[in-house]
Scaffold this motif. Sequence first.
Motif, short mmCIF file in Angstrom:
data_model
loop_
_atom_site.label_atom_id
_atom_site.label_comp_id
_atom_site.label_asym_id
_atom_site.label_seq_id
_atom_site.Cartn_x
_atom_site.Cartn_y
_atom_site.Cartn_z
N UNK A 43 0.82 -1.21 0.00
CA UNK A 43 0.00 0.00 0.00
C UNK A 43 0.86 1.26 0.00
N UNK A 44 2.07 1.12 -0.47
CA UNK A 44 2.92 2.29 -0.70
C UNK A 44 3.51 2.92 0.55
N UNK A 45 3.44 2.20 1.69
CA UNK A 45 3.92 2.81 2.94
C UNK A 45 5.31 2.27 3.30
N UNK A 46 6.29 3.16 3.23
CA UNK A 46 7.66 2.82 3.56
C UNK A 46 7.99 3.39 4.94
N UNK A 47 9.07 2.89 5.54
CA UNK A 47 9.62 3.55 6.72
C UNK A 47 11.01 4.05 6.33
N UNK A 110 -11.42 8.72 -2.33
CA UNK A 110 -12.54 9.61 -2.62
C UNK A 110 -12.31 10.43 -3.89
N UNK A 111 -11.04 10.63 -4.25
CA UNK A 111 -10.76 11.37 -5.50
C UNK A 111 -10.09 10.46 -6.54
N UNK A 112 -10.39 9.15 -6.45
CA UNK A 112 -9.92 8.18 -7.43
C UNK A 112 -8.40 8.09 -7.47
N UNK A 113 -7.83 8.00 -6.29
CA UNK A 113 -6.37 7.81 -6.22
C UNK A 113 -6.06 6.72 -5.21
N UNK A 114 -4.84 6.23 -5.25
CA UNK A 114 -4.44 5.15 -4.34
C UNK A 114 -2.93 5.07 -4.29
N UNK A 115 -2.44 4.15 -3.45
CA UNK A 115 -0.99 3.98 -3.33
C UNK A 115 -0.60 2.53 -3.66
N UNK A 116 -1.47 1.87 -4.40
CA UNK A 116 -1.27 0.44 -4.69
C UNK A 116 -0.17 0.28 -5.75
N UNK A 117 0.66 -0.74 -5.54
CA UNK A 117 1.73 -1.08 -6.49
C UNK A 117 2.72 0.08 -6.70
N UNK A 118 2.92 0.86 -5.64
CA UNK A 118 3.99 1.85 -5.71
C UNK A 118 5.22 1.31 -4.98
N UNK A 119 5.17 0.03 -4.64
CA UNK A 119 6.31 -0.62 -4.00
C UNK A 119 6.19 -2.11 -4.27
N UNK A 120 7.27 -2.84 -3.98
CA UNK A 120 7.20 -4.29 -4.07
C UNK A 120 7.62 -4.83 -5.43
N UNK A 121 7.75 -6.17 -5.49
CA UNK A 121 8.22 -6.84 -6.69
C UNK A 121 7.04 -7.11 -7.63
#
Lengths: 556, 93
Positions: A43-47, A110-121
């Motif tokens: 879900x695009x969340x890094x530390x 709510x505004x048709x955006x997301x954080x999916x597939x912004x990380x990972x293999x």
Amino acid sequence: MYNYTVFDKDFVATRAAQFRDQVQRRIEGTLTEDEFKPLRLMNGLYLLLHAYMLRVAIPYGTLNSQQMRALADIADKWDKGYAHFSTRQNVQFHWPKLRDVPDILEALAAVHMHAIQTSGACIRSVTADHFAGAAADELSDPRPTAELVRQWSTDHPEFAFLPRKFKIAVSGSPQDRAVTKFHDIGLRLVQDATGAPGYEVSVGGGLGRTPMVGKVLRGFLPRADLLPYLEAILQVYNLIGRRDNKYKARIKITLHEHGLEDIRQQVEASFSLQRARFDGTDQDILARIEADFMLPAYKTAPISAFERQLANDPSFRAFSETNLHPHKNPDYAIVTVSLKAHGATPGDASSAQMRVLAEIAARWSHDELRVSHEQNIILPHVHKGDLPEVYKALQAAGLATANIGLISDLIACPGMDYCDLATARSTIVAQSIALRFEALKQEHTIGPLKIKISGCINACGHHHAGHIGILGLEKAGVESYQITLGGDGSQNATIGKPTGKGFSSDEIVPAIERLIEAYLLLRHSASEAFLTTYRRLGPAPFKAALYSAKERKNEL
Amino acid sequence: MPQFSAPQILTANDLLSGEVVYHTKTGAWSCRHKDAAIFDQPNPAADCLKEIIQNDASVVSPYLVRALPMHFREAFRAAGPSNRFIGKQAGHT
Ligand code: SF4
């Protein structure tokens, strides 16, 4: 612009709800960090060094004013009042708190955006030419293709655990502004001899530890064959890509180790099986997507206000010379808004600036904005008659820097100011170079020049593709900067070559200054750009400017 | 495990805020570098790290690092980003 269907809306809303539950379980302690980490990354969340970082996808860099406002609201409500636009046409928030992230994802959904597939293999957010649908030289808008690829690759069950991340870029113009040759797959929209539309498909490009220019796997792929062909490439890669060593896991290494011909044969064999599975539904979907990307209804109005301002206002003239690009419609212009005010962090925009950009887009750019991989914001459709007002509004927000394509329009990854993988800082170098050449009042004399800076070998700042590239490393406990020369991210993709030993953080700006002094002496005329001079003369005179005779001798 | 060559401190990121934190003498976490407990000996340091990895879910990615001289990466972690005055150096969390 693409409008989310009921399916899209449900999908992102469900993912946000799932993540809320996952965060809750992590906080309660029923999920360990080892269990939670892959879920947050999906879900695009890094530390990072100082805080969490949420990377939000802006597929092919396109967004509308409502989305830009929502990003500004997120920056104010849950972050520190700004956002960072990245070299992947994404936007990053560098200070979210874990508990707030589910709320942020909901606000995005709510505004048709997301954080999916912004990380990972997996197959990452698809990128495209930031002038798509507007550029005068464009053959065809790459965004419908990019959107089709986004839909196909989102949550694709077979390609969720690839050997490594996978990046696809699409360009529809002869001038490649999407750096397609440095992507795992680069798609260029082309036509065959009969004028039928299709793609040139390049594979195995990439930067990072082992930079490679993509190789053409198919010179012409008919348009209807795109998805089965992509399936075939990904299947072959998924099967034979290396999983034993993450530094050898990208498809560029697979291609290098197996050879282009072998990969081509395997892909063609897989393609012949895949092709039959596609019954044309994908092409129906593509046709529907294309309807969403119809040209805006351009207005017919006089452009005399523009011409008057050009004649009377030197600063507007300077802005027009650097920041405007020819539009398909001769009465319109594409405006690039620089996020590189001299001394600013490349790619950062305050929430107030983001709101101004949203407002301008709504009033004067048919409600469209783009994010470029060069970390600027584009207003793709501005009527020339409106340009004086647009310029005034940009000026008031500190967004009218007239430096596009010049030395201070440099790109830099977040580097060690934020990134946990960094070996050195990069933004400070960008800021110092911009301020130095601003003080020298030299950047217009120097002309077109791309400097690109990365804070480690991962090359998020595309340093290999910079006419001048700067790579931040650590040497003996201090920051050290290695220079590369001659890189090019265009259709003439070239990997820059290292000049020799690195420079300390005190030495790097003077070193760049010496390079530029040498170029100004060596160029044939003011119209010969840095890269052209470099190609004509090779590295020797530039190395002579960088290093003493003794240092050069030791290099041999 | 890296060789123990100098006094070390134990640092991590807070689970909820992500903020850089330091292990203190009392066993609590502090967001200030100057509060960090210094381990002079390798065994207690390694034991403490092990204990935290196993039992302390309030932090993420704990590790031991040389106390002095501070590596420049640790100096940025302790102060905040150098390009903006918005981290710990500005009293922000
Ligand atoms: S190039 Fe390195 S330092 Fe820069 S953002 Fe990428 S991983 Fe971080």
